[in-house]
Design a protein around this motif. Structure first.
Motif, short mmCIF file in Angstrom:
data_model
loop_
_atom_site.label_atom_id
_atom_site.label_comp_id
_atom_site.label_asym_id
_atom_site.label_seq_id
_atom_site.Cartn_x
_atom_site.Cartn_y
_atom_site.Cartn_z
N GLY A 147 1.11 -1.40 -0.13
CA GLY A 147 -0.53 -0.28 0.01
C GLY A 147 1.09 1.58 -0.33
N GLY A 151 -1.41 6.68 3.04
CA GLY A 151 -0.94 7.74 4.04
C GLY A 151 0.50 7.32 4.67
N GLY A 153 1.53 4.36 3.78
CA GLY A 153 2.76 3.34 2.86
C GLY A 153 4.13 4.29 2.60
N SER A 172 -1.32 -0.89 -6.15
CA SER A 172 -2.02 -1.38 -7.44
C SER A 172 -2.30 -1.02 -8.48
CB SER A 172 -3.55 -1.73 -7.21
OG SER A 172 -3.98 -0.22 -6.19
N VAL A 216 -2.11 -2.93 5.36
CA VAL A 216 -2.94 -3.71 4.09
C VAL A 216 -3.07 -4.46 4.31
CG1 VAL A 216 -3.33 -4.14 1.58
CG2 VAL A 216 -1.82 -2.62 1.73
N VAL A 316 -7.40 7.73 -3.05
CA VAL A 316 -6.02 8.85 -2.32
C VAL A 316 -4.52 8.63 -2.54
CG1 VAL A 316 -5.57 9.78 -0.16
CG2 VAL A 316 -7.37 10.22 -0.75
N1 LIG Z 1 -1.20 1.23 14.18
C1 LIG Z 1 -1.28 1.96 13.44
O1 LIG Z 1 -1.10 2.71 14.37
C2 LIG Z 1 -1.40 2.86 13.36
C3 LIG Z 1 -1.83 4.41 12.26
C4 LIG Z 1 -2.42 4.64 11.15
C5 LIG Z 1 -3.24 4.01 10.01
N2 LIG Z 1 -3.35 2.58 11.15
C6 LIG Z 1 -4.10 1.96 10.06
O2 LIG Z 1 -3.08 1.63 8.33
C7 LIG Z 1 -3.93 1.02 7.81
C8 LIG Z 1 -3.34 2.28 6.55
O3 LIG Z 1 -3.99 3.42 6.63
P1 LIG Z 1 -3.54 4.69 6.08
O4 LIG Z 1 -3.97 6.29 6.39
O5 LIG Z 1 -1.93 5.04 5.20
O6 LIG Z 1 -4.73 4.36 5.30
P2 LIG Z 1 -4.83 4.44 3.19
O7 LIG Z 1 -4.14 6.33 3.13
O8 LIG Z 1 -6.56 4.69 2.62
O9 LIG Z 1 -4.11 3.81 2.15
C9 LIG Z 1 -3.82 2.58 2.96
C10 LIG Z 1 -3.83 1.92 0.99
O10 LIG Z 1 -3.95 0.36 1.93
C11 LIG Z 1 -4.11 -0.48 0.06
N3 LIG Z 1 -5.54 -1.15 -0.16
C12 LIG Z 1 -5.32 -2.09 0.17
N4 LIG Z 1 -6.48 -2.57 0.25
C13 LIG Z 1 -7.99 -1.60 0.59
C14 LIG Z 1 -9.24 -1.41 0.17
N5 LIG Z 1 -10.33 -2.34 0.38
N6 LIG Z 1 -9.32 0.08 0.99
C15 LIG Z 1 -8.97 0.68 1.21
N7 LIG Z 1 -7.41 0.80 0.61
C16 LIG Z 1 -6.99 -0.46 0.08
C17 LIG Z 1 -4.51 1.22 -0.91
O11 LIG Z 1 -3.50 1.21 -1.83
P3 LIG Z 1 -3.92 0.12 -3.22
O12 LIG Z 1 -4.75 0.37 -3.59
O13 LIG Z 1 -2.44 0.97 -3.88
O14 LIG Z 1 -3.49 -1.48 -2.59
C18 LIG Z 1 -3.89 2.50 -0.25
O15 LIG Z 1 -2.97 3.35 -0.84
C19 LIG Z 1 -5.25 1.29 7.99
O16 LIG Z 1 -6.15 0.31 8.13
C20 LIG Z 1 -5.63 2.48 9.35
O17 LIG Z 1 -6.48 2.13 10.24
C21 LIG Z 1 -2.55 1.95 12.11
#
Ligand SMILES: NC(=O)c1ccc[n+]([C@@H]2O[C@H](COP(=O)([O-])OP(=O)(O)OC[C@H]3O[C@@H](n4cnc5c(N)ncnc54)[C@H](OP(=O)(O)O)[C@@H]3O)[C@@H](O)[C@H]2O)c1
Length: 326
Positions: A147, A151, A153, A172, A216, A316
């Motif tokens: 991913g 954000g 990634g 993707s 992811v 996004v």
């Molecule tokens: N553990 C922690 O402390 C922490 C902190 C912040 C965020 N998080 C978690 O980390 C995850 C990512 O957060 P983020 O802010 O980076 O999110 P984001 O910006 O939406 O990025 C998530 C990436 O996951 C991929 N993806 C694959 N399947 C998906 C689906 N069905 N729906 C949405 N995205 C999908 C997408 O890339 P592709 O299209 O290229 O596959 C997307 O760019 C979330 O689950 C969030 O809750 C955890």
């Protein structure tokens, strides 16, 4: 003032733009006029009632913001009205003004815009904590980021390059990977059209990635872990793909590898000084042009639901912000 309010745990489109009283700082608090609020995947989960924390209803979502201090409580002596700060608030930032603990505010250097600063606390904070504190990533190691244009990634791609690692970005689409390359990724894997394992073999030979940054989950986790290097570290960050995967435990045994949990929200609460050091380092890197956070879209408060929907539907790249006064 205007605020985007959640009256029931439901889809983002049910949020309403309400007029609410201006916030008044309690002891130890400040009020910030929000220039930009960062939008994160967890905001969408919180609105839908699917996050670890379910705030009492109604609430204003939005966990991070940057802007100008408009009020300080009498006992706050190290901050002043008029200073530009970034704050982490957990909720409340999708509004014209937000109250925050003074201890959660960091003064911004002139070289860092409020819009960019608003993207840093959660996504970049998570990637810093994951790569530095949890994986102990060092110069010369290879990091695989799943991913990679999201954000967390894309933040991991930039931070790992700043730390001197080799970065393999996996995402993707070709468009998403092009952004990763622009921000320093050394190699790319399109997991919609290519086999993750075959490409990792091509790119790393029999070694495999030393560290895997995994926000992811789903069907990507196991093949990624099967390719990990001896002594590798797989960072469990989130499950944007929906499914929480399970892993046969013989795999970490065979690779002498570790599955490492990352929970930035708890880290930020338990180790505020360490988190503040990460944020200071990030601001310095931004000011020096070493990392360049991507703000790919801006939304007015009235269209805040669209920001959450775009995140949920994978549209996004990097980060998006809500700009209540634009
Ligand atoms: N553990 C922690 O402390 C922490 C902190 C912040 C965020 N998080 C978690 O980390 C995850 C990512 O957060 P983020 O802010 O980076 O999110 P984001 O910006 O939406 O990025 C998530 C990436 O996951 C991929 N993806 C694959 N399947 C998906 C689906 N069905 N729906 C949405 N995205 C999908 C997408 O890339 P592709 O299209 O290229 O596959 C997307 O760019 C979330 O689950 C969030 O809750 C955890």
């Amino acid at each position: 003032m205007r605020a985007l309010r959640c009256h029931a745990f439901d889809q983002p489109e049910t949020l309403s733009l309400d007029t609410v009283p201006d916030p008044v700082p309690a002891a130890g608090e400040i009020v910030v006029q929000v220039s930009a609020a960062g939008v994160n995947f967890p905001d969408a989960l919180m609105v839908m009632g699917q996050y670890q924390v379910r705030p009492p209803l109604p609430f204003t979502p939005g966990g991070e913001a940057a802007g100008v201090i408009t009020a300080v409580a009498a006992d706050v002596v190290h901050l002043q009205v008029g200073q530009r700060v970034v704050v982490f608030t957990r909720t409340g930032a999708f509004a014209e003004r937000v109250c925050a603990p003074a201890s959660a505010a960091t003064i911004l250097p002139e070289a860092v815009t409020s819009e960019v600063a608003a993207t840093l606390p959660l996504a970049f904070g998570t990637a810093m904590h994951a790569l530095i504190d949890r994986a102990h990533l060092v110069k010369g190691e290879t990091l695989l980021v799943l991913g990679a244009s999201g954000g967390v990634g894309l933040a991991a791609v930039m931070i790992a390059k700043a730390l001197g690692a080799r970065v393999i970005a996996a995402a993707s689409s070709a468009e998403k990977l092009a952004v990763c390359q622009l921000h320093g990724a050394d190699a790319c894997i399109n997991y919609s059209s290519e086999s993750l394992r075959d490409r990792l073999k091509e790119l790393t030979g029999s070694h495999g990635p030393d560290v895997i940054c995994d926000p992811v989950g789903g069907a990507l986790t196991e093949p990624a872990f099967r390719s990990i290097a001896w002594g590798g570290r797989h960072l469990v960050i989130g499950f944007a793909g929906g499914a929480i995967p399970s892993l046969p435990l013989n795999l970490p045994l065979l690779k002498g590898a570790s599955v490492i949990g990352v929970f930035w929200g708890a880290f930020e609460q338990r180790e505020p000084a360490a988190n503040a050091r990460h944020l200071a380092q990030l601001l310095e890197w931004v000011a020096q042009g070493i990392i360049a956070p991507v703000v790919s879209a801006r939304y007015p408060l009235s269209n805040g639901a669209a920001a959450l929907r775009d995140i949920l539907e994978r549209r996004v790249v990097g980060k998006v912000v809500i700009t209540p006064h634009a």
